[in-house]
Design a protein around this motif. Structure first.
Motif, PDB file in Angstrom:
ATOM      1  N   SER A  14       0.783  -1.155   0.104  1.00 25.42           N
ATOM      2  CA  SER A  14       0.051  -0.126   0.024  1.00 25.42           C
ATOM      3  C   SER A  14       0.968   1.271  -0.034  1.00 25.42           C
ATOM      4  CB  SER A  14      -0.881  -0.007   1.503  1.00 25.42           C
ATOM      5  OG  SER A  14      -1.872   1.274   1.316  1.00 25.42           O
ATOM      6  N   ALA A  15       0.245   2.505  -0.261  1.00 28.73           N
ATOM      7  CA  ALA A  15       0.846   3.703  -0.158  1.00 28.73           C
ATOM      8  C   ALA A  15       0.367   4.427   1.064  1.00 28.73           C
ATOM      9  CB  ALA A  15       0.601   4.629  -1.213  1.00 28.73           C
ATOM     10  N   MET A  16       1.053   5.124   1.890  1.00 27.69           N
ATOM     11  CA  MET A  16       0.500   5.958   3.003  1.00 27.69           C
ATOM     12  C   MET A  16       0.977   7.533   2.304  1.00 27.69           C
ATOM     13  SD  MET A  16       2.410   6.229   6.670  1.00 27.69           S
ATOM     14  CE  MET A  16       2.238   4.607   7.223  1.00 27.69           C
ATOM     15  N   CYS A  17      -0.414   7.978   2.856  1.00 27.02           N
ATOM     16  CA  CYS A  17      -0.580   9.568   2.136  1.00 27.02           C
ATOM     17  C   CYS A  17      -0.942  10.658   2.972  1.00 27.02           C
ATOM     18  CB  CYS A  17      -1.763   9.365   0.829  1.00 27.02           C
ATOM     19  SG  CYS A  17      -1.117   8.359  -0.356  1.00 27.02           S
ATOM     20  N   TYR A  18      -0.572  11.740   2.632  1.00 25.35           N
ATOM     21  CA  TYR A  18      -1.238  13.044   3.349  1.00 25.35           C
ATOM     22  C   TYR A  18      -2.635  13.114   3.151  1.00 25.35           C
ATOM     23  CZ  TYR A  18       3.597  14.421   4.173  1.00 25.35           C
ATOM     24  OH  TYR A  18       5.120  14.598   4.187  1.00 25.35           O
TER      25      TYR A  18
ATOM     26  N   GLY B  21      -3.405  13.696  -0.466  1.00 27.08           N
ATOM     27  CA  GLY B  21      -3.316  12.856  -1.277  1.00 27.08           C
ATOM     28  C   GLY B  21      -1.723  12.627  -1.724  1.00 27.08           C
ATOM     29  N   GLY B  22      -0.931  13.571  -1.253  1.00 24.50           N
ATOM     30  CA  GLY B  22       0.350  13.471  -1.423  1.00 24.50           C
ATOM     31  C   GLY B  22       1.074  12.078  -0.807  1.00 24.50           C
ATOM     32  N   MET B  23       2.140  11.464  -1.577  1.00 22.28           N
ATOM     33  CA  MET B  23       2.567  10.391  -0.788  1.00 22.28           C
ATOM     34  C   MET B  23       3.561  10.229   0.153  1.00 22.28           C
ATOM     35  SD  MET B  23       3.392   7.248  -3.066  1.00 22.28           S
ATOM     36  CE  MET B  23       3.981   5.637  -2.550  1.00 22.28           C
ATOM     37  N   ILE B  24       3.490   9.858   1.282  1.00 26.37           N
ATOM     38  CA  ILE B  24       4.596   9.807   2.406  1.00 26.37           C
ATOM     39  C   ILE B  24       5.684   8.732   2.233  1.00 26.37           C
ATOM     40  CG2 ILE B  24       5.072   9.752   4.781  1.00 26.37           C
ATOM     41  CD1 ILE B  24       2.141  10.929   5.083  1.00 26.37           C
ATOM     42  N   ASP B  25       5.042   7.582   1.972  1.00 26.98           N
ATOM     43  CA  ASP B  25       5.885   6.381   1.566  1.00 26.98           C
ATOM     44  C   ASP B  25       4.970   5.277   1.258  1.00 26.98           C
ATOM     45  OD1 ASP B  25       7.962   4.585   2.089  1.00 26.98           O
ATOM     46  OD2 ASP B  25       8.139   4.623   4.212  1.00 26.98           O
TER      47      ASP B  25
ATOM     48  N   SER C 225       7.210   7.610   8.287  1.00 27.89           N
ATOM     49  CA  SER C 225       5.991   6.936   8.376  1.00 27.89           C
ATOM     50  C   SER C 225       5.574   6.630   9.766  1.00 27.89           C
ATOM     51  CB  SER C 225       6.145   5.791   7.436  1.00 27.89           C
ATOM     52  OG  SER C 225       6.987   4.834   7.902  1.00 27.89           O
ATOM     53  N   GLY C 226       6.458   6.486  10.332  1.00 29.73           N
ATOM     54  CA  GLY C 226       6.168   6.108  12.016  1.00 29.73           C
ATOM     55  C   GLY C 226       5.545   7.435  12.824  1.00 29.73           C
TER      56      GLY C 226
END
Length: 550
Positions: free
Chosen positions: A495-499, A502-506, A527-528
């Protein structure tokens, strides 16, 4: 004619300089921060009246506090509280043969402390929440010992070992030199204090280690060395940056340090073992009288004249300008090929550790430049320690997990014993040593192995986080782009982690280990941090604890 009121400069109010890059920690002058890694320990010199704040940063981590007075006795009175156990966790940690534990054992031994008589105050534990803290005032002068005891974690478990943060607010800001000097890495052969605007020469035998320490931070120092047997023959063959760059394939000067440094005879004299800063240079000569003349300060003390005076007893002739390894200098070359400088990146206690490859005559300076940003306009002392060649120091550079984090030295992964038998070609990647390639095959063979057979990759540097608690699923459902509710126990999903926008964090993989138990494996420590921030913001009852080290 321009009207200006008093206290105005060019139409602007007069004001003090400010920090424009807050990523570098700007703690109050009387405050120091330390990080005790999970399963590790640390020692801090403290005095009566110092206020200590201990924080369980991620929650669920036990902590033991102990104290040794100046006579080497374990004293609960130093903490202003009674010991609650016999420091079992601390004793277990110090029984390991690791660099950090060896240093603490040496510090206790130098003070005559008997670990068998140790006691400790235990705080926090498996039920402590993230950010739990304890404050107390030190009552005696001595050593504060902090331990974060933990057992090795199996892949199926989630009993993590996470960091403890320690902040010390000093009762008096001005500390003496011995208090500011970091604890030795091992028992030193020599301790040499190089006072501001001076230089000292010293002799080092082949195989011994040389540690150059920036005691107060943001202070430059020049280092030069000569093969002793050549000095005895009257030969002046110093370390040469051009030869070093040529032999190492660095056609252009760049920030950082070479793995080895060579003299004009192409003989390697020193090799770099550890570096906690990562920003130095060998662009120009050590500062000299001509530089200060051009700046409008004729007669200003300079490193070159200090080198000449320190080397004269060895029969080494003086120069107008000395080449050197310029440690802690923050210089660079801009797009116009012009050399420029700014304040050093080094912080109090930062150092470079080298190993002598032959008997050496060395010279080190504390740069006297107080007319520009080279030393932050405030020259301070440099300290040199030498250690026996029998000591064991791992090769490492400093890595900061986040911009305001404390530096951590490069580590070996659990696969290193096997990989190191197959290759010596390693690269630093996000705090770990990883092999670039194996000696028995090249990139073409590795490519076809990926296409036709299989590839095994060491992913130890990936960041792991245990996400647990009654709202763990809700937290991950909010932060990830996948539908976490569809994930069954024992399954894993990418998966993707997002703000929020929608901007991608990790990106990473999410394991479901139980109904309310997850493990996120991504590429970045942030991400943590993001997961913890969202849990707090949304009021989710979820704990996010790092498990990368385990």
């Amino acid at each position: 004619m321009e009207n200006r009121r008093p206290g105005m400069l060019g139409g602007r109010p007069v004001s003090a300089s400010i920090i424009r890059y807050p990523g570098i920690p700007a703690l109050p002058k009387d405050t120091e921060r330390y990080r005790c890694k999970g399963g590790g320990s640390l020692v801090v010199r403290v005095e009566a009246g110092d206020l200590v704040t201990v924080t369980d940063a991620e929650g669920g981590q036990a902590c033991e506090l102990s104290f040794v007075d100046e006579s080497g006795r374990f004293q609960a009175a130093g903490l202003g509280a009674a010991f609650t156990n016999a420091a079992e966790g601390l004793k277990t940690i110090l029984s390991r043969e690791e660099a950090g534990t060896l240093r603490i054992r040496s510090a206790l031994r130098r003070r005559g402390a008997d670990l068998a008589t140790a006691g400790a105050l235990r705080i926090f534990g498996e039920r402590s929440t993230p950010g739990s803290r304890v404050e107390f005032t030190i009552a005696l002068k001595g050593l504060l010992i902090v331990a974060a005891p933990a057992e090795a974690m199996s892949p199926e478990a989630q009993d993590t070992a996470t960091p403890i943060e320690v902040r010390v607010r000093r009762s008096r800001v001005v500390r003496d030199y011995s208090s500011a000097l970091p604890e030795p890495l091992a028992d030193p052969i020599e301790d040499i204090r190089i006072k501001a605007a001076t230089a000292s020469a010293y002799f080092v035998r082949a195989g011994e280690f040389i540690q150059i320490i920036d005691v107060y931070g943001r202070q430059c120092t020049d280092f030069q060395a000569f093969a002793a047997r050549k000095v005895d023959k009257g030969l002046d063959l110093a370390l040469d940056s051009t030869v070093t760059r040529t032999l190492l394939g660095r056609s252009y000067p760049a920030p950082g340090l070479p793995s080895k440094a060579f003299d004009r005879d192409f003989e390697p004299l020193v090799e770099i073992v550890q570096d906690t800063v990562g920003r130095h240079d060998a662009f120009a000569t050590a500062c000299n009288s001509r530089y200060y003349d051009d700046m409008g300060y004729p007669g200003h003390v300079n490193c070159t004249d200090n080198f000449n005076a320190a080397l004269a007893p060895y029969g080494i002739p003086g120069r107008k300008g000395w080449e050197a390894l310029n440690y802690f200098y923050n210089t660079d070359i801009d797009h116009n090929n012009q050399l420029y400088l700014d304040e050093p990146w080094s912080r109090p206690g930062d150092y470079v550790l080298m190993r002598a490859l032959t008997d050496l005559v060395c010279v080190s300076s504390s740069c006297p430049d107080d007319v520009d940003a080279a030393n932050g306009w405030d020259p301070t002392d440099i300290h040199v320690r030498t250690f026996s060649g029998k000591e064991q120091f791992s090769r490492a550079v400093a890595y900061r997990m986040t911009p305001d984090a404390d530096p951590e030295l490069t580590r070996e992964t659990a696969f290193h014993p096997r990989f190191s038998a197959l290759t010596r070609d390693y690269a630093e990647y996000r705090g770990y040593w990883l092999p670039n390639r194996f000696s028995s095959a090249g990139p073409v063979e590795e490519y076809w192995a990926c296409r036709e057979r299989a590839a095994v990759i060491d992913l130890s540097p990936l960041r792991k986080f245990e996400v647990t608690g009654p709202d763990a699923e809700e937290l991950l459902q909010y932060c990830l782009t996948r539908d976490v509710r569809k994930l069954s126990t024992g399954q894993v999903v990418y998966s993707a982690m997002c703000y929020e926008h929608g901007g991608m964090i990790d990106d990473g993989t999410l394991f479901r280990l139980g109904d309310k138990n997850f493990r996120w494996i991504g590429g970045d420590d942030y991400s943590g941090i993001w997961l913890r921030e969202q849990a707090e913001k949304k009021g989710f009852k979820a704990w996010v604890r790092s498990s990368t080290d385990q």
